[in-house]
Motif scaffolding. Structure first.
Motif, PDB file in Angstrom:
ATOM      1  N   ILE A  41      -4.984 -13.000  21.024  1.00 59.71           N
ATOM      2  CA  ILE A  41      -5.967 -13.053  22.110  1.00 59.71           C
ATOM      3  C   ILE A  41      -5.900 -14.387  22.854  1.00 59.71           C
ATOM      4  N   VAL A  42      -5.618 -15.458  22.143  1.00 56.27           N
ATOM      5  CA  VAL A  42      -5.505 -16.778  22.783  1.00 56.27           C
ATOM      6  C   VAL A  42      -4.282 -16.816  23.691  1.00 56.27           C
ATOM      7  N   ILE A  43      -3.184 -16.271  23.227  1.00 58.12           N
ATOM      8  CA  ILE A  43      -1.965 -16.212  24.049  1.00 58.12           C
ATOM      9  C   ILE A  43      -2.228 -15.381  25.303  1.00 58.12           C
ATOM     10  N   TYR A  44      -2.904 -14.254  25.156  1.00 59.09           N
ATOM     11  CA  TYR A  44      -3.207 -13.397  26.307  1.00 59.09           C
ATOM     12  C   TYR A  44      -4.091 -14.126  27.314  1.00 59.09           C
ATOM     13  N   LEU A  45      -5.188 -14.708  26.851  1.00 59.01           N
ATOM     14  CA  LEU A  45      -6.118 -15.371  27.766  1.00 59.01           C
ATOM     15  C   LEU A  45      -5.466 -16.545  28.497  1.00 59.01           C
ATOM     16  N   PHE A  46      -4.744 -17.383  27.776  1.00 62.45           N
ATOM     17  CA  PHE A  46      -4.093 -18.514  28.427  1.00 62.45           C
ATOM     18  C   PHE A  46      -2.926 -18.065  29.305  1.00 62.45           C
ATOM     19  N   GLY A  47      -2.252 -16.985  28.936  1.00 63.85           N
ATOM     20  CA  GLY A  47      -1.178 -16.450  29.773  1.00 63.85           C
ATOM     21  C   GLY A  47      -1.706 -15.923  31.097  1.00 63.85           C
TER      22      GLY A  47
END
Length: 77
Positions: A41-47
């Protein structure tokens, strides 16, 4: 006319970014999966955040300066 298309593109980018960040879609990526120790989820949000910044910068760079006299712009259209 070019300025109007770029402003419309910015609106589309804003709406698209909003759709990508609404909770029902974000919850799809809230899985117990980690990539190199970083939750998915962190990768998705920052991406998504990074892509929105890059898209905004690219569109803003192409946007021509606004004329000082709005009447002058109407005469050239």
């Amino acid at each position: 006319m070019e300025r109007r298309k770029l402003i419309a593109s910015m609106l589309v980018l804003t709406v698209f970014g909003t759709v990508l960040l609404v909770p029902p879609l974000v919850y799809v990526f809230n899985q117990p999966i980690s990539h190199s120790g970083i939750p998915q989820i962190v990768i998705y949000l920052f991406g998504v955040w990074l892509l929105l910044i890059l898209g905004t910068a690219a569109l803003a760079r192409q946007l021509p300066d606004e004329p000082a006299d709005p009447a002058a712009e109407r005469e050239t259209d």
